[in-house]
Structure formats: C-alpha cells, structure tokens
Motif scaffolding. Structure first.
Motif, mmCIF file in Angstrom:
data_model
loop_
_atom_site.group_PDB
_atom_site.id
_atom_site.type_symbol
_atom_site.label_atom_id
_atom_site.label_comp_id
_atom_site.label_asym_id
_atom_site.label_seq_id
_atom_site.Cartn_x
_atom_site.Cartn_y
_atom_site.Cartn_z
ATOM 1 N N LEU A 51 40.804 -18.948 47.851
ATOM 2 C CA LEU A 51 40.145 -18.595 46.694
ATOM 3 C C LEU A 51 38.902 -19.985 46.816
ATOM 4 C CD1 LEU A 51 42.047 -17.168 43.982
ATOM 5 C CD2 LEU A 51 40.712 -16.035 45.349
ATOM 6 N N VAL B 259 31.638 -18.451 43.009
ATOM 7 C CA VAL B 259 32.307 -17.380 43.840
ATOM 8 C C VAL B 259 31.639 -16.750 44.588
ATOM 9 C CG1 VAL B 259 34.165 -15.520 43.769
ATOM 10 C CG2 VAL B 259 34.321 -17.481 42.282
ATOM 11 N N VAL C 97 39.568 -12.786 45.537
ATOM 12 C CA VAL C 97 38.391 -12.972 44.794
ATOM 13 C C VAL C 97 38.357 -11.931 43.558
ATOM 14 C CG1 VAL C 97 35.791 -12.855 44.385
ATOM 15 C CG2 VAL C 97 36.982 -13.818 46.555
#
Length: 225
Positions: A113, A166, A189
């Motif tokens: 991640l 992100v 995600v």
C-alpha cells in the motif's frame, strides 16, 4: 433537587457508560495496532469480542428505560438519561467500526500500500472519543465539547490528505512485468480507502457524543447536526 436514590442511579449510569467507552477505545486501539503493526491476534480479539460491547449496550439501554419509567426524572436529570442513551448508541457504532478495521487488517497487505500514516490518524480519532466521553463524565459545560468538534476538522483534513496521497501514488505508479499484480494492488488500495472512511466516521461519532454532552449540560443544541 435530585433525590439521593435517583442521584446514585444516575452516577451508576455514568460509570457504566464510561466503562463501555473504555472497552470501545481499547478495541479501537487493538484494531489500529493490527492495521499498523500487522497484529493478527489483536485483530481477532476485536472480531470475536463484539458481542461483549453489544451486551453492555443492551444493559445500559435497559437501565435508561427503567430510569425514565420508574424514576420519572425531569429537567437536567432527564436530559442526562436521554443523552446517555444517545451516547451509548454512538459508542456501539464506534465498536462496529473497530470490527471493520480489524477485518481490514486481516485482508490487506500493508507492504504493497502507499505510505499513509494510519497510526497518527487513528490516534487522533481515539483521543476525540476519549475526550468526548471525559466531557460527558465531567458534565462539561462547553470548552471540551467544542474542542472535540473543532478537532474533527483536523481529522477530516488528515483523511483527505491521505486519500490524495493514495490517488497520487497510483497515478505515478507504472506497472511492468516484474511489478505487483494490478488486481491485488487495487484490492488493497480499496481497503485503505475504507479504513480512512471508517476512521473519519469514528471522529463523527465522537462529535455526536460531545454534542449530546453539551446539550445535556447546558441545553444548547448548537453542536447537534
């Protein structure tokens, strides 16, 4: 003036709400540690212990109902009982969010991640819950309740920034034959976005606790929305 018998029952109710809040915050910490540190045992404690919180909720709900039906409190005492019932509803929902976080900890691979500081975000959310409950126990008449509400803006900003990190990482990330599986990355995600959403909701419930506490202590509904 509150009769002595009713006063002792109200004090017991406050203690039971505080005890439930302590347990919920402990579960939140375990779930957060599971997310950040990969503590699978802690995650399973949270997942397997949700029934304890639910039983506490039902016991306190019954106590609130009995107080209204049998003691017929008025004015500030009635607001206290009603606020207590509303607050345990928010606490029970926070416990459900802790269960969500624990389940995410078991399903996501943190190593793939983007780098997001879930520890700091989660710690802020937990402090908001703790301070909101502290305001309830102390019957705070304003300052701490408003402080919790103000910190919700900080929590929202941290969650928004993390989400942007992100998205930016995904845009900049170019997969090749030797890189991570795209589907696996997308799944992880998605879990991260759900985690940020639920931490933000924990803060929202903390504000609800503060809002009900302010109404209980002063009759002001300015934080209720």
């Amino acid at each position: 003036m509150t009769p002595d018998g009713l006063r002792s029952e109200l004090d017991r109710l406050a203690a039971e709400v505080e005890e439930m809040a302590d347990l919920v915050c402990d579960r939140l910490r375990l779930a957060l540690d599971a997310l950040v540190e990969g503590d699978e045992r802690g995650a399973r404690v949270v997942l397997n212990g949700d029934g304890v919180v639910n039983r506490q909720y039902l016991d306190i709900e019954r106590a609130c109902t009995d107080l209204v039906a049998l003691r017929q409190p008025v004015a500030g005492d009635l607001r206290f009982v009603v606020a207590s019932f509303k607050i345990i509803t928010d606490l029970e929902r926070i416990a459900d969010l802790a269960v969500n976080l624990a389940s995410y900890a078991l399903s996501a691979d943190r190593e793939v991640l983007p780098e997001v500081n879930l520890g700091d975000i989660g710690a802020l959310a937990i402090r908001m819950v703790e301070d909101a409950v502290d305001a309830y126990v102390r019957r705070d008449d304003g300052w701490l309740c408003h402080e919790v509400a103000d910190r919700d803006n900080e929590l929202d900003a941290l969650c928004a920034h993390a989400s942007n990190v992100v998205v930016r990482t995904l845009i900049e990330h170019e997969l090749d034959d030797d890189d991570l599986d795209a589907d696996a990355l997308a799944d992880d995600v998605s879990v991260l976005f759900l985690t940020l959403r639920d931490l933000e909701r924990v803060g929202d419930h903390a504000v609800n606790v503060a809002a009900r506490t302010l109404y209980m202590a002063t009759g002001s509904d300015e934080l209720i929305y």
